[in-house]
Design a protein around this motif. Structure first.
Motif, mmCIF file in Angstrom:
data_model
loop_
_atom_site.group_PDB
_atom_site.id
_atom_site.type_symbol
_atom_site.label_atom_id
_atom_site.label_comp_id
_atom_site.label_asym_id
_atom_site.label_seq_id
_atom_site.Cartn_x
_atom_site.Cartn_y
_atom_site.Cartn_z
ATOM 1 N N GLU A 84 19.604 -0.264 -9.587
ATOM 2 C CA GLU A 84 20.224 -0.827 -10.781
ATOM 3 C C GLU A 84 20.372 -2.344 -10.701
ATOM 4 O O GLU A 84 20.812 -2.965 -11.661
ATOM 5 C CB GLU A 84 21.608 -0.191 -11.005
ATOM 6 N N SER A 85 20.033 -2.931 -9.581
ATOM 7 C CA SER A 85 20.178 -4.371 -9.394
ATOM 8 C C SER A 85 18.919 -5.100 -9.837
ATOM 9 O O SER A 85 17.827 -4.541 -9.824
ATOM 10 C CB SER A 85 20.442 -4.683 -7.917
ATOM 11 N N PRO A 91 19.274 -15.709 -12.444
ATOM 12 C CA PRO A 91 20.020 -15.406 -11.226
ATOM 13 C C PRO A 91 19.965 -13.911 -10.887
ATOM 14 O O PRO A 91 19.811 -13.076 -11.770
ATOM 15 C CB PRO A 91 21.443 -15.825 -11.580
ATOM 16 N N LYS A 92 20.093 -13.620 -9.619
ATOM 17 C CA LYS A 92 20.070 -12.237 -9.161
ATOM 18 C C LYS A 92 21.374 -11.546 -9.569
ATOM 19 O O LYS A 92 22.434 -12.147 -9.559
ATOM 20 C CB LYS A 92 19.919 -12.184 -7.649
ATOM 21 N N VAL A 93 21.274 -10.264 -9.929
ATOM 22 C CA VAL A 93 22.442 -9.462 -10.294
ATOM 23 C C VAL A 93 22.414 -8.216 -9.436
ATOM 24 O O VAL A 93 21.429 -7.480 -9.426
ATOM 25 C CB VAL A 93 22.431 -9.093 -11.792
ATOM 26 N N TYR A 94 23.496 -7.989 -8.685
ATOM 27 C CA TYR A 94 23.601 -6.826 -7.808
ATOM 28 C C TYR A 94 24.683 -5.895 -8.331
ATOM 29 O O TYR A 94 25.770 -6.342 -8.683
ATOM 30 C CB TYR A 94 23.948 -7.240 -6.376
ATOM 31 N N GLU A 97 28.580 -0.174 -5.798
ATOM 32 C CA GLU A 97 29.313 1.036 -6.149
ATOM 33 C C GLU A 97 30.200 1.451 -4.992
ATOM 34 O O GLU A 97 29.857 1.279 -3.826
ATOM 35 C CB GLU A 97 28.345 2.165 -6.500
ATOM 36 N N TRP A 98 31.350 1.998 -5.344
ATOM 37 C CA TRP A 98 32.306 2.483 -4.351
ATOM 38 C C TRP A 98 32.898 3.785 -4.856
ATOM 39 O O TRP A 98 33.357 3.860 -6.006
ATOM 40 C CB TRP A 98 33.404 1.441 -4.125
ATOM 41 N N ILE A 125 33.816 2.527 -14.356
ATOM 42 C CA ILE A 125 33.588 3.773 -13.644
ATOM 43 C C ILE A 125 32.261 4.344 -14.130
ATOM 44 O O ILE A 125 32.005 4.424 -15.332
ATOM 45 C CB ILE A 125 34.751 4.761 -13.865
ATOM 46 N N VAL A 126 31.402 4.713 -13.189
ATOM 47 C CA VAL A 126 30.063 5.212 -13.513
ATOM 48 C C VAL A 126 30.187 6.484 -14.347
ATOM 49 O O VAL A 126 30.939 7.390 -14.003
ATOM 50 C CB VAL A 126 29.252 5.489 -12.229
#
Length: 134
Positions: A84-85, A91-94, A97-98, A125-126
């Motif tokens: 998903e990154s 710019p990079k987007v990361y 998830e936790w 929240i996913v």
């Protein structure tokens, strides 16, 4: 033949002991894996004291029923979702998830521009869509 094997294993054993004594002794286990992409990104985020939060940060926390401690746990214990990154764009987007619980996973999207200021773009929240009026 047995003599050669004995000499070989003595040499391997001495090499292992020397490697342990010079390289691995008194090392933190986290430092040994600090070179992996996941740990480099997470360490960079943890070390950034100028992490930028969105203007509607507190509103989004209330809307998603999260606390600032959840965002802190996301940074400390999170896993980077490389699927998903956007690692090839600038710019990079990361996306990190936790697992808050067995049923809820908190995510956060962090922007890594070429300068050293990182930004939290979005979080939630996913799988749970909230229509926040923020």
């Amino acid at each position: 033949m047995a003599r050669r094997l004995r000499i070989y294993f003595i040499g391997v054993g001495l090499g292992l002991i020397l490697t342990w004594a010079l390289v691995l002794r008194n090392r933190n286990a986290d430092e040994l894996l600090a070179w992996t992409p996941k740990n480099r990104i997470l360490n960079e985020l943890k070390a950034d004291s100028n992490l930028q939060y969105p203007d509607e940060y507190t509103c989004l926390l209330k809307c998603h029923e999260l606390t600032s401690l959840d965002i802190e746990n996301l940074l400390n214990d999170g896993e980077i979702n490389f699927k998903e990154s956007s690692t090839r764009s600038e710019p990079k987007v990361y996306q990190i998830e936790w697992g808050k619980s067995s049923t809820e996973t908190v995510y956060g999207e962090f922007e890594f521009p070429s300068d050293s200021t990182h930004t939290l773009l979005d979080f939630g929240i996913v799988g749970r869509e909230k229509d926040c009026a923020c």
